[in-house]
Enzyme design. Structure first.
Site, PDB file in Angstrom:
ATOM      1  N   ILE A  45      -9.715  36.918 -32.744  1.00 28.40           N
ATOM      2  CA  ILE A  45     -10.205  36.041 -31.677  1.00 28.40           C
ATOM      3  C   ILE A  45      -9.008  35.537 -30.878  1.00 28.40           C
ATOM      4  CG2 ILE A  45     -11.353  33.848 -31.147  1.00 28.40           C
ATOM      5  CD1 ILE A  45     -13.021  34.265 -33.689  1.00 28.40           C
ATOM      6  N   GLY A  46      -9.104  35.649 -29.564  1.00 29.67           N
ATOM      7  CA  GLY A  46      -8.067  35.115 -28.681  1.00 29.67           C
ATOM      8  C   GLY A  46      -8.683  34.784 -27.341  1.00 29.67           C
ATOM      9  N   GLY A  91     -11.553  37.020 -25.578  1.00 29.75           N
ATOM     10  CA  GLY A  91     -12.693  36.885 -26.483  1.00 29.75           C
ATOM     11  C   GLY A  91     -12.423  37.366 -27.888  1.00 29.75           C
ATOM     12  N   ILE A  92     -13.211  38.362 -28.349  1.00 30.86           N
ATOM     13  CA  ILE A  92     -13.123  38.820 -29.732  1.00 30.86           C
ATOM     14  C   ILE A  92     -12.917  40.334 -29.771  1.00 30.86           C
ATOM     15  CG2 ILE A  92     -14.708  36.974 -30.447  1.00 30.86           C
ATOM     16  CD1 ILE A  92     -16.748  39.309 -31.032  1.00 30.86           C
ATOM     17  N   GLY A 114      -4.506  33.025 -26.110  1.00 27.88           N
ATOM     18  CA  GLY A 114      -3.864  32.450 -27.268  1.00 27.88           C
ATOM     19  C   GLY A 114      -3.655  33.504 -28.343  1.00 27.88           C
ATOM     20  N   GLY A 115      -2.753  33.203 -29.292  1.00 27.84           N
ATOM     21  CA  GLY A 115      -2.549  34.104 -30.417  1.00 27.84           C
ATOM     22  C   GLY A 115      -1.255  34.894 -30.316  1.00 27.84           C
ATOM     23  N   CYS A 131      -1.310  39.550 -35.729  1.00 30.08           N
ATOM     24  CA  CYS A 131      -1.505  38.102 -35.631  1.00 30.08           C
ATOM     25  C   CYS A 131      -0.398  37.323 -36.333  1.00 30.08           C
ATOM     26  CB  CYS A 131      -2.873  37.697 -36.177  1.00 30.08           C
ATOM     27  SG  CYS A 131      -4.231  38.465 -35.266  1.00 30.08           S
ATOM     28  N   TYR A 189      -3.788  44.724 -31.841  1.00 33.76           N
ATOM     29  CA  TYR A 189      -3.975  46.109 -31.397  1.00 33.76           C
ATOM     30  C   TYR A 189      -5.390  46.265 -30.861  1.00 33.76           C
ATOM     31  CZ  TYR A 189      -5.280  51.041 -31.863  1.00 33.76           C
ATOM     32  OH  TYR A 189      -5.764  52.306 -31.623  1.00 33.76           O
TER      33      TYR A 189
END
Length: 229
Positions: free
Chosen positions: A159-160, A171-172, A84-85, A189, A89
């Site tokens: 976060i994705g 994850g992060i 997601g997202g 984002c 970078y």
């Protein structure tokens, strides 16, 4: 309930999560293939859950909501990804934590899981005397920057995630000491408002090594998700 007001996503059987740290930069395609394989093994009951800490060579990734107009300049390789997202970078000096957890054994609630990931980052930042915060409509963890002007905030962690039959991956990413100029090739984002930028621990005046960050991340993770091994 945690002190952040989110349900702890801990396993009833308290089975520890494998904790692994890559000792060299990991190519992005290799990381995705490894995550895919591990998620399949978790679903088959052949491997434990895993948190995998890596750094990547400089690159951009495009999430499922990425807009082509947000890629300003393809300075580095661009990878389409199923998380997601939008655009983000990854590069040296940034700690990426790939989180492969089985929510079938925890709580089948994506919103609660994302909130728990945010709580993990916030707890880690608190160990450095930083106040991380979340904002409605702006995914990730933010820090206020009154030194840059009233209402200015910078993102320090993105976060994705992606789910497959309730097993998470991706994850992060936490900015420790990346080259912040590298974010200039994208609209990070999808947020173009000049009041909202990007920062890192070192940019905030916290000279810290990656091993120190890893130790803090591990302790904070255990406080939210349970034991690691």
């Amino acid at each position: 309930m945690t002190k952040y007001g989110t349900q702890k996503l801990q396993r009833a059987d308290a089975r520890p999560v494998e904790w692994r740290i890559a000792d060299a930069a990991v190519p992005y395609a290799e990381a995705v293939a490894a995550m895919e394989a591990r998620v399949a093994a978790i679903l088959a009951g052949e491997a434990p859950e895993l948190v995998w800490l890596v750094e990547h060579p400089p690159l951009y990734t495009a999430g499922t909501s990425a807009r082509a107009s947000d890629l300003i300049e393809a300075r580095f390789p661009v990878h389409e990804t199923g998380r997601g997202g939008e655009y983000t970078y990854h590069g040296p000096g940034q700690r990426v934590a790939y989180v492969m957890l089985d929510l079938n054994a925890r709580t089948r609630d994506v919103r609660a899981f994302v909130t728990a990931l945010e709580a993990w980052v916030i707890a880690a930042l608190a160990a450095f005397n930083l106040r991380g915060e979340v904002r409605e409509g702006r995914v990730g963890v933010w820090v206020r920057r009154p030194d840059k002007g009233a209402g200015h905030e910078d993102k320090i962690a993105a976060i994705g995630i992606r789910m497959r039959r309730w097993v998470s991956f991706h994850g992060i990413s936490l900015n420790v000491e990346p080259d912040l100029a590298h974010f200039g090739g994208i609209v990070p984002c999808g947020i173009a408002d000049p009041r909202y930028g990007v920062t890192s621990l070192v940019d905030l005046g916290i000279p810290v090594s990656m091993p120190e960050v890893d130790a803090i991340l591990r302790g904070a993770f255990e406080s939210v998700f349970g034991p690691t091994g």
